[in-house]
Design a protein around this motif. Structure first.
Motif, PDB file in Angstrom:
ATOM      1  N   ARG A 183       7.958  14.254  -2.247  1.00  0.00           N
ATOM      2  CA  ARG A 183       8.427  12.986  -1.680  1.00  0.00           C
ATOM      3  C   ARG A 183       7.304  11.960  -1.755  1.00  0.00           C
ATOM      4  N   GLY A 184       7.694  10.696  -1.795  1.00  0.00           N
ATOM      5  CA  GLY A 184       6.691   9.642  -1.822  1.00  0.00           C
ATOM      6  C   GLY A 184       7.275   8.323  -1.377  1.00  0.00           C
ATOM      7  N   THR A 185       6.382   7.398  -1.075  1.00  0.00           N
ATOM      8  CA  THR A 185       6.774   6.068  -0.613  1.00  0.00           C
ATOM      9  C   THR A 185       5.938   5.022  -1.330  1.00  0.00           C
ATOM     10  N   TYR A 186       6.600   3.983  -1.757  1.00  0.00           N
ATOM     11  CA  TYR A 186       5.939   2.819  -2.349  1.00  0.00           C
ATOM     12  C   TYR A 186       6.344   1.596  -1.543  1.00  0.00           C
ATOM     13  N   ARG A 187       5.414   0.677  -1.325  1.00  0.00           N
ATOM     14  CA  ARG A 187       5.694  -0.569  -0.596  1.00  0.00           C
ATOM     15  C   ARG A 187       5.466  -1.749  -1.533  1.00  0.00           C
ATOM     16  N   PHE A 188       6.393  -2.697  -1.488  1.00  0.00           N
ATOM     17  CA  PHE A 188       6.317  -3.876  -2.347  1.00  0.00           C
ATOM     18  C   PHE A 188       6.395  -5.125  -1.482  1.00  0.00           C
ATOM     19  N   PRO A 189       5.661  -6.174  -1.858  1.00  0.00           N
ATOM     20  CA  PRO A 189       5.670  -7.405  -1.060  1.00  0.00           C
ATOM     21  C   PRO A 189       6.993  -8.163  -1.114  1.00  0.00           C
ATOM     22  N   SER A 190       7.822  -7.877  -2.127  1.00  0.00           N
ATOM     23  CA  SER A 190       9.100  -8.586  -2.219  1.00  0.00           C
ATOM     24  C   SER A 190      10.208  -7.634  -2.656  1.00  0.00           C
ATOM     25  N   ALA A 191      11.435  -7.992  -2.298  1.00  0.00           N
ATOM     26  CA  ALA A 191      12.601  -7.208  -2.698  1.00  0.00           C
ATOM     27  C   ALA A 191      12.760  -7.216  -4.213  1.00  0.00           C
TER      28      ALA A 191
END
Length: 79
Positions: A49-57
């Motif tokens: 499992r993993g998670t990525y975060r982005f500043p915009s949709a």
């Protein structure tokens, strides 16, 4: 004219399930966080499992599109 790479509205929740030979290979979830958009993935065969975060949709949506395309090239059906 709307570009297919640009979502019409901010991502509230998007779930994609990739299957191959009738078995789930991966699940990708994309949803709004607080001040960012989060993409989570889980691979069924390894349980990774993993998670990525982005500043915009828009950036998160583009990432999901590329992941879906890669899974399709590998012979998966994505819904």
């Amino acid at each position: 004219m709307n570009d297919l790479l640009t979502p019409i509205a901010p991502v509230s929740q998007l779930v994609c399930e990739a299957t191959r030979d009738g078995r789930t290979v991966a699940v990708i979830r994309c949803y709004d966080g607080v001040g960012d958009t989060i993409v989570e993935y889980e691979t069924e065969s390894t349980g990774r499992r993993g998670t990525y975060r982005f500043p915009s949709a828009a950036e998160a949506f583009r990432f999901v599109q590329e992941a879906v395309l890669a899974l399709q090239y590998l012979g998966c059906t994505v819904a």
